[in-house]
Design a protein around this motif. Sequence first.
Motif, PDB file in Angstrom:
ATOM      1  N   ALA A  41       1.389  -0.977   0.214  1.00 44.12           N
ATOM      2  CA  ALA A  41       0.008   0.394  -0.474  1.00 44.12           C
ATOM      3  C   ALA A  41       0.659   1.388  -0.227  1.00 44.12           C
ATOM      4  CB  ALA A  41      -1.128  -0.263   1.325  1.00 44.12           C
ATOM      5  N   ALA A  42       2.427   1.307   0.938  1.00 45.24           N
ATOM      6  CA  ALA A  42       3.002   1.995   0.481  1.00 45.24           C
ATOM      7  C   ALA A  42       3.740   2.683  -0.534  1.00 45.24           C
ATOM      8  CB  ALA A  42       4.101   2.002   1.878  1.00 45.24           C
ATOM      9  N   GLY A  43       3.448   1.664  -1.360  1.00 45.39           N
ATOM     10  CA  GLY A  43       4.346   1.513  -2.576  1.00 45.39           C
ATOM     11  C   GLY A  43       3.441   1.985  -3.925  1.00 45.39           C
ATOM     12  N   VAL A  44       2.678   1.615  -3.925  1.00 48.31           N
ATOM     13  CA  VAL A  44       1.138   2.455  -4.710  1.00 48.31           C
ATOM     14  C   VAL A  44       1.015   3.323  -4.444  1.00 48.31           C
ATOM     15  CG1 VAL A  44      -1.246   2.164  -5.001  1.00 48.31           C
ATOM     16  CG2 VAL A  44       0.037   0.065  -4.624  1.00 48.31           C
ATOM     17  N   ALA A  45       1.145   4.166  -2.731  1.00 46.82           N
ATOM     18  CA  ALA A  45       1.208   5.464  -3.084  1.00 46.82           C
ATOM     19  C   ALA A  45       2.052   5.750  -3.715  1.00 46.82           C
ATOM     20  CB  ALA A  45       1.089   6.030  -1.222  1.00 46.82           C
ATOM     21  N   ALA A  61      -1.890  14.156  -0.080  1.00 47.30           N
ATOM     22  CA  ALA A  61      -3.170  13.073   0.288  1.00 47.30           C
ATOM     23  C   ALA A  61      -2.026  12.368   0.281  1.00 47.30           C
ATOM     24  CB  ALA A  61      -4.152  12.865  -0.094  1.00 47.30           C
ATOM     25  N   LEU A  62      -0.738  11.766  -0.754  1.00 48.81           N
ATOM     26  CA  LEU A  62      -0.812  10.443  -0.882  1.00 48.81           C
ATOM     27  C   LEU A  62       0.882   9.918  -0.084  1.00 48.81           C
ATOM     28  CD1 LEU A  62      -0.779   9.617  -4.789  1.00 48.81           C
ATOM     29  CD2 LEU A  62      -2.460   8.801  -2.970  1.00 48.81           C
ATOM     30  N   THR A  63       1.464  11.688   0.187  1.00 48.26           N
ATOM     31  CA  THR A  63       2.623  11.162   1.498  1.00 48.26           C
ATOM     32  C   THR A  63       2.088  11.378   2.712  1.00 48.26           C
ATOM     33  OG1 THR A  63       3.219  13.095  -0.162  1.00 48.26           O
ATOM     34  CG2 THR A  63       4.296  13.172   2.483  1.00 48.26           C
ATOM     35  N   ALA A  64       1.119  11.596   2.982  1.00 45.30           N
ATOM     36  CA  ALA A  64       0.213  11.218   4.570  1.00 45.30           C
ATOM     37  C   ALA A  64       0.234   9.763   4.100  1.00 45.30           C
ATOM     38  CB  ALA A  64      -0.809  12.186   4.544  1.00 45.30           C
ATOM     39  N   ILE A  65      -0.972   9.523   3.448  1.00 45.67           N
ATOM     40  CA  ILE A  65      -0.927   7.631   3.273  1.00 45.67           C
ATOM     41  C   ILE A  65       0.260   7.038   3.310  1.00 45.67           C
ATOM     42  CG2 ILE A  65      -1.983   5.649   1.026  1.00 45.67           C
ATOM     43  CD1 ILE A  65      -4.106   7.525   1.302  1.00 45.67           C
ATOM     44  N   ALA A  66       1.562   7.034   2.166  1.00 46.45           N
ATOM     45  CA  ALA A  66       2.559   6.377   2.595  1.00 46.45           C
ATOM     46  C   ALA A  66       3.148   6.407   3.760  1.00 46.45           C
ATOM     47  CB  ALA A  66       3.213   6.693   1.260  1.00 46.45           C
ATOM     48  N   LYS A  67       2.715   7.519   4.591  1.00 48.53           N
ATOM     49  CA  LYS A  67       4.163   7.348   5.939  1.00 48.53           C
ATOM     50  C   LYS A  67       2.991   6.675   6.823  1.00 48.53           C
ATOM     51  CE  LYS A  67       5.143  11.374   7.383  1.00 48.53           C
ATOM     52  NZ  LYS A  67       5.068  13.218   7.188  1.00 48.53           N
ATOM     53  N   LEU A 120     -11.081   0.972  -3.237  1.00 48.93           N
ATOM     54  CA  LEU A 120     -11.645  -0.101  -2.621  1.00 48.93           C
ATOM     55  C   LEU A 120     -10.576  -1.068  -2.492  1.00 48.93           C
ATOM     56  CD1 LEU A 120     -13.321  -0.946  -6.536  1.00 48.93           C
ATOM     57  CD2 LEU A 120     -14.490  -0.951  -4.120  1.00 48.93           C
ATOM     58  N   ILE A 121      -9.577  -1.875  -2.398  1.00 41.70           N
ATOM     59  CA  ILE A 121      -8.564  -2.522  -1.001  1.00 41.70           C
ATOM     60  C   ILE A 121      -8.900  -1.796   0.036  1.00 41.70           C
ATOM     61  CG2 ILE A 121      -6.282  -2.826  -1.000  1.00 41.70           C
ATOM     62  CD1 ILE A 121      -6.268  -3.188  -3.974  1.00 41.70           C
TER      63      ILE A 121
END
Length: 198
Positions: A41-45, A61-67, A120-121
């Motif tokens: 999930a981190a890699g996808v972001a 947004a994706l920076t926060a998700i990856a962290k 969805l995931i």
Amino acid sequence: MASELPKIKFLQQPTAPAWVEQALANLDTVLLDHSHCERKAAGVALNLMFRYPSNTKMVKALTAIAKEELEHFEQVNQILERRGVPLGPLSAPPYGAGLNQQIRRTEPERLLDFLLVCGLIEARSHERLSLLSAHVPDPELARFYRALMASEARHYGAYWVLATTYYERSLVEQRLEELATVESQLLVTLHPEPRIHS
């Protein structure tokens, strides 16, 4: 064993009780797969950030998700270490590949599909971690999964917001319904190997 969960907006069908039984009987394997899921999930972001570097709102947004995904990855790995489970490879269930096959290859449809598949995931992860928190007998694991539920909900919400930021809401809703149908169909038959998305 009832799921005991409210319906999650993105998902057309709830997880079957057979998955809960399978997961509880194979917790170490499910934990190891959970580690893989957080890393992926981190890699996808990160990959989306590299693919679309000029989309400022999305990058933020994706920076926060990856962290956050990497923090969860570390937390799961610590639990695995305490349980004496070594890190190692696992074969992937057909779920992720089946969803990725639905991603269209040309823009602007490609980005929309990426965002909705990610959403969805994350929604399914939220539901299944919620089920584990409700049914797992180990108090430490139950607390851990309860702690993750809010962030998983934030993540699928963030992907929804990004999709509706870059695309018309009616288009997003139509495509989400199509992808959610595929997502549910991929889980109709329980995968014989226990996984978070089996």
